[in-house]
Design an enzyme around this catalytic site. Structure first.
Site, PDB file in Angstrom:
ATOM      1  N   TRP A  26      -2.324  -3.366   2.457  1.00  0.00           N
ATOM      2  CA  TRP A  26      -3.206  -2.774   1.457  1.00  0.00           C
ATOM      3  C   TRP A  26      -3.115  -3.525   0.138  1.00  0.00           C
ATOM      4  O   TRP A  26      -2.072  -4.062  -0.209  1.00  0.00           O
ATOM      5  CB  TRP A  26      -2.825  -1.310   1.221  1.00  0.00           C
ATOM      6  N   GLU A  59       4.548   2.196   7.330  1.00  0.00           N
ATOM      7  CA  GLU A  59       5.108   1.486   8.484  1.00  0.00           C
ATOM      8  C   GLU A  59       6.275   0.561   8.129  1.00  0.00           C
ATOM      9  O   GLU A  59       6.921   0.000   9.008  1.00  0.00           O
ATOM     10  CB  GLU A  59       4.009   0.683   9.188  1.00  0.00           C
ATOM     11  N   VAL A  80       2.239  -1.604  -1.611  1.00  0.00           N
ATOM     12  CA  VAL A  80       1.510  -1.122  -2.774  1.00  0.00           C
ATOM     13  C   VAL A  80       0.904   0.229  -2.427  1.00  0.00           C
ATOM     14  O   VAL A  80       0.147   0.345  -1.454  1.00  0.00           O
ATOM     15  CB  VAL A  80       0.389  -2.107  -3.181  1.00  0.00           C
ATOM     16  N   ILE A  81       1.245   1.232  -3.230  1.00  0.00           N
ATOM     17  CA  ILE A  81       0.693   2.576  -3.046  1.00  0.00           C
ATOM     18  C   ILE A  81       0.106   2.995  -4.393  1.00  0.00           C
ATOM     19  O   ILE A  81       0.829   3.066  -5.390  1.00  0.00           O
ATOM     20  CB  ILE A  81       1.780   3.573  -2.604  1.00  0.00           C
ATOM     21  N   ILE A  82      -1.207   3.233  -4.406  1.00  0.00           N
ATOM     22  CA  ILE A  82      -1.886   3.608  -5.651  1.00  0.00           C
ATOM     23  C   ILE A  82      -2.300   5.073  -5.574  1.00  0.00           C
ATOM     24  O   ILE A  82      -2.922   5.505  -4.596  1.00  0.00           O
ATOM     25  CB  ILE A  82      -3.095   2.697  -5.918  1.00  0.00           C
ATOM     26  N   HIS A  88      -1.711  12.557  -0.705  1.00  0.00           N
ATOM     27  CA  HIS A  88      -1.374  11.447   0.194  1.00  0.00           C
ATOM     28  C   HIS A  88      -0.401  10.473  -0.468  1.00  0.00           C
ATOM     29  O   HIS A  88       0.558  10.010   0.158  1.00  0.00           O
ATOM     30  CB  HIS A  88      -2.656  10.728   0.615  1.00  0.00           C
ATOM     31  N   ARG A 127       2.782  -6.188 -12.406  1.00  0.00           N
ATOM     32  CA  ARG A 127       4.125  -6.242 -11.823  1.00  0.00           C
ATOM     33  C   ARG A 127       4.230  -7.199 -10.630  1.00  0.00           C
ATOM     34  O   ARG A 127       5.297  -7.338 -10.046  1.00  0.00           O
ATOM     35  CB  ARG A 127       4.506  -4.833 -11.363  1.00  0.00           C
TER      36      ARG A 127
END
Length: 157
Positions: A26, A59, A80-82, A88, A127
């Site tokens: 992602w 995962e 990366v998690i936005i 979620h 970052r």
């Protein structure tokens, strides 16, 4: 997010280590920046390494565990998690963090943590070690994994 307080790092000799970089797919611009930073540190250290891509941050733990069980000395986990408008974000962030911590403790091997949890894409760009970025979290995660693996090797003789 200034990197203020980060230690100065000297290059390490990790030529005897095998490292696996596990990266989510992602947000490829940010993730590719994280991978490039990790790659630079790993190449400079002399470590043998390979890259494995996984669908997303959820995962990362299972593939990190498989890599360590298969003989890797350390894993560098990049994702990366936005934040969005649903819970979620909280579930995936918690699962990735808790899972990677469990992998490190269960295997007794280091997992460099380069999973960015962000409110927006700009925070990730700042970052990811890209041109104009303030920080390079991919490089930091790789450095942490290398240094911890070397410390564990020294402790275990």
């Amino acid at each position: 997010m200034s990197g203020h307080g980060a230690p100065d790092r000297q290059q390490v000799d990790a030529s005897e280590l095998k490292i696996v970089v596990v990266a989510g797919q992602w947000h490829d611009v940010i993730t590719d920046g994280l991978i490039a930073g990790a790659e630079r540190v790993l190449e400079e250290s002399g470590a043998a390494w390979r890259l494995l891509r996984v669908p997303g941050s959820f995962e990362l733990p299972v593939v990190a565990k498989a890599a360590l069980d298969a003989g890797a000395d350390a894993v560098v986990a990049l994702g990366v998690i936005i934040r969005g408008g649903t819970p979620h974000f909280d579930f995936v962030s918690s699962a990735a963090t808790d899972g990677l911590t469990r992998v490190a403790l269960d295997t007794g091997k280091p997992v460099g943590f380069g999973v960015l949890t962000l409110d927006d894409e700009q925070q990730g760009i700042d970052r990811a070690g890209l041109a104009g970025s303030k920080e390079d979290k991919g490089a930091e995660a790789a450095d942490a994994a290398l240094r911890t693996a070397l410390t564990l090797r020294e402790l275990r003789g």
